[in-house]
Design a protein around this motif. Structure first.
Motif, PDB file in Angstrom:
ATOM      1  N   PHE A 104       0.879  -1.059   0.039  1.00 51.73           N
ATOM      2  CA  PHE A 104      -0.058   0.097  -0.090  1.00 51.73           C
ATOM      3  C   PHE A 104       0.862   1.153  -0.248  1.00 51.73           C
ATOM      4  O   PHE A 104       0.480   2.224  -0.625  1.00 51.73           O
ATOM      5  N   HIS A 147      -1.286   7.950   2.565  1.00 55.22           N
ATOM      6  CA  HIS A 147      -2.439   7.257   1.626  1.00 55.22           C
ATOM      7  C   HIS A 147      -3.581   7.402   2.540  1.00 55.22           C
ATOM      8  O   HIS A 147      -4.721   7.691   1.962  1.00 55.22           O
ATOM      9  N   GLY A 157      -0.153   2.826  -3.083  1.00 58.41           N
ATOM     10  CA  GLY A 157      -1.582   3.347  -2.681  1.00 58.41           C
ATOM     11  C   GLY A 157      -2.651   2.443  -2.804  1.00 58.41           C
ATOM     12  O   GLY A 157      -2.192   1.280  -3.021  1.00 58.41           O
ATOM     13  N   TYR A 158      -3.702   2.856  -2.255  1.00 52.37           N
ATOM     14  CA  TYR A 158      -4.937   1.981  -2.056  1.00 52.37           C
ATOM     15  C   TYR A 158      -5.467   1.566  -3.318  1.00 52.37           C
ATOM     16  O   TYR A 158      -5.551   0.184  -3.582  1.00 52.37           O
ATOM     17  N   THR A 211       1.964   4.650   3.978  1.00 55.76           N
ATOM     18  CA  THR A 211       0.595   4.198   4.019  1.00 55.76           C
ATOM     19  C   THR A 211      -0.206   5.180   4.796  1.00 55.76           C
ATOM     20  O   THR A 211      -1.337   5.363   4.541  1.00 55.76           O
ATOM     21  N   THR A 220      -5.243  10.824   2.691  1.00 57.41           N
ATOM     22  CA  THR A 220      -5.680  11.476   1.506  1.00 57.41           C
ATOM     23  C   THR A 220      -7.073  10.876   0.914  1.00 57.41           C
ATOM     24  O   THR A 220      -7.608  11.190  -0.118  1.00 57.41           O
ATOM     25  N   GLY A 253       7.542   8.986   0.419  1.00 64.91           N
ATOM     26  CA  GLY A 253       6.856   8.822  -0.492  1.00 64.91           C
ATOM     27  C   GLY A 253       7.566   8.935  -1.995  1.00 64.91           C
ATOM     28  O   GLY A 253       7.441   8.154  -2.814  1.00 64.91           O
TER      29      GLY A 253
END
Length: 194
Positions: free
Chosen positions: A25, A111, A29-30, A108, A114, A162
């Motif tokens: 993740f 993420h 990202g998700y 993570t 966000t 990131g």
């Protein structure tokens, strides 16, 4: 003939999946993360990942909650371990940076924050952010201004990780790292072999 794999106890398997999920993740990202990549990294089948968590959404939530728990634990320990001569803020900063040892954890977290618009993840993201803010205000004794500055720096730290700026050979990247990490710049170098 291959040797049969030793079956991990459920708690160890869950932790293995969550550690792998934080890495995946954090990397993708998700939306772009895939459960088969998480399974491969954890060394188990994709079916077992899904059976353990039910869905990618549930797995992301469990992973994010694990990361937030680690942040809270690190902050509690940093606050408790500070004596009167030490600056609590410096200890909290170092504790946050050390969380980068758990590959993907801080990204993570980024993420997670966000995804405030997401109907299921959004409320968890808000609750998690406020949990960290509460620790800073009530346990560390930060003023609202000091807590928001600390949180802003934490988001910058997660963004730097990131973007992988800590691995860039660029004078402005080095300047940004020094200005952001200050006394913890050496720790970042140690963590990432810089």
């Amino acid at each position: 003939m291959s040797t049969p794999r030793k079956r991990l106890p459920a708690a160890e398997r869950r932790e293995s999946i969550l550690a792998a999920a934080a890495e995946v993740f954090g990397e993708y990202g998700y939306s772009a993360a895939r459960t088969d990549a998480i399974a491969q990294l954890a060394g188990i089948s994709q079916a077992l990942v899904i059976r353990s968590f039910g869905s990618k959404e549930a797995l992301f939530i469990a992973t994010a909650e694990r990361v937030v728990d680690h942040v809270a634990e690190a902050f509690h320990a940093a606050i408790a371990g500070a004596d009167e001569r030490e600056r609590v803020e410096s200890r909290l900063g170092a504790a946050y940076v050390r969380l980068a040892e758990d590959r993907g954890a801080l990204v993570t977290l980024l993420h997670l924050f966000t995804l405030g618009h997401h109907p299921t993840i959004g409320p968890i993201a808000r609750e998690s952010f406020l949990r960290i803010y509460t620790i800073l205000r009530e346990e560390a004794g930060f003023s609202a201004d000091r807590a928001t500055t600390f949180l802003a720096t934490g988001m910058l730290v997660s963004t730097i990780f990131g973007l992988r700026l800590q691995s860039q050979d660029h004078p402005l990247a080095a300047e940004l790292l020094q200005a952001t990490f200050r006394e913890n710049t050496g720790l970042v170098s140690d963590l990432f072999g810089g």
